[in-house]
Write an enzyme that holds these catalytic residues in place. Structure first.
Site, PDB file in Angstrom:
ATOM      1  CB  VAL A  59      -0.981   0.024   1.196  1.00  9.27           C
ATOM      2  CG1 VAL A  59      -1.945  -1.152   1.127  1.00  9.27           C
ATOM      3  CG2 VAL A  59      -0.245   0.064   2.529  1.00  9.27           C
ATOM      4  CE1 TYR A 168       0.057   1.467  14.629  1.00 10.33           C
ATOM      5  CE2 TYR A 168      -0.864   1.932  16.797  1.00 10.33           C
ATOM      6  CZ  TYR A 168      -0.887   1.226  15.617  1.00 10.33           C
ATOM      7  OH  TYR A 168      -1.862   0.274  15.416  1.00 10.33           O
ATOM      8  CE  LYS A 172      -3.006   2.232  12.893  1.00  5.46           C
ATOM      9  NZ  LYS A 172      -3.581   1.530  11.715  1.00  5.46           N
ATOM     10  CB  THR A 203      -3.631  -9.092  15.779  1.00  6.50           C
ATOM     11  OG1 THR A 203      -2.787  -8.307  16.632  1.00  6.50           O
ATOM     12  CG2 THR A 203      -4.940  -8.350  15.541  1.00  6.50           C
TER      13      THR A 203
END
Length: 265
Positions: A59, A168, A172, A203
């Protein structure tokens, strides 16, 4: 929007974790799904398991994204659904810190900051523009003018960024911040946009903690007010499907976190 075999969907980061759970849930309803992921081994395996199409996509690369959408559309037709789950981060440390041994002042590497924003924020936006441009070629599905729907993945770090999470958190938070603007931009074309901010989810990276450090795993579970456990990827997928189905769900940023509020560290 009725999620059935008449629709096509693209799920980025769909080979594992939240993306894999969402791709699986969509396939269970008959939706034709293309999994975008960098990892061909896990991507091909997941696609074969659920009857999806795998497209090896980075991406962060425009040509790779365009090629992925071209492959997906050649196989399934123009998608009406995009779920962006591709993302991640690098250990970056504090904005500015001191070396514990020497006391030397250390600046956060700008290239690491840019890389994290490039993967999460720019990568998400790149896929949104590609999908939305394609959706504009479709006729509306209903009298409301519904052409498609997009779900993005943020993080509670967007609001509760911990020490050492500056890149991060910024990445986000940017996804959360652009949600309403993009929803408004696309409103005249009948494309809805929403974002989920997951808390601590079970996850693969987090599940590895259970094996390496069971005490840390137990502490993570205990930190969630209720239920006292990590979130299941299937719970993320369930919320994503609700956002896709419900035609009045638009421009929203929703936490999915068991009521956790992350402490500074």
């Amino acid at each position: 929007m009725n999620l059935d075999s008449s629709l096509s969907a693209v799920v980025t980061g769909g080979a594992s974790g939240l993306g894999a759970a969402t791709a699986t849930a969509l396939r269970a309803l008959g939706v034709k799904v293309a999994i975008f992921d960098k990892n061909p081994e896990t991507g091909e395996r997941k696609a074969a398991e659920i009857g999806a199409l795998f497209c090896q996509v980075d991406v962060m690369d425009e040509a790779s994204v365009d090629a992925g959408f071209a492959k997906a559309r050649a196989a399934h037709g123009q998608e009406r659904v995009l779920v962006n789950c591709a993302g991640g981060g690098r250990p970056g440390g504090k904005t500015v810190s001191r070396n514990k041994e020497t006391g030397a002042i250390v600046r956060h590497k700008t290239e690491d900051f840019e890389w994290t924003l490039g993967l999460n924020t720019v990568g998400t936006f790149r896929c949104i523009t590609a999908a939305a441009a394609g959706m504009l070629t479709l006729d509306p599905l209903s009298e409301d003018g519904d052409r498609g729907a997009i779900v993005n993945t943020g993080s509670v770090a967007a609001q509760d960024g911990q020490i050492g999470q500056v890149a991060y958190s910024a990445a986000k938070a940017a996804i959360a911040g652009m949600t309403l603007t993009i929803a408004r931009d696309l409103s005249s074309e009948g494309i809805r946009v929403n974002t989920i901010l997951p808390g601590i989810m079970a996850t693969p990276p987090m599940l590895s903690v259970r094996e390496r450090a069971p005490q840390i795993w137990q502490s993570l579970n205990a930190s969630v007010p209720f239920p006292r456990r990590l979130g299941h990827p299937e719970e993320f997928a369930d919320l994503a499907l609700t956002m896709l189905r419900n035609g009045y769900f638009n421009g929203q940023v929703v936490r999915l976190d068991g009521a956790i509020r992350m402490p500074p560290r």
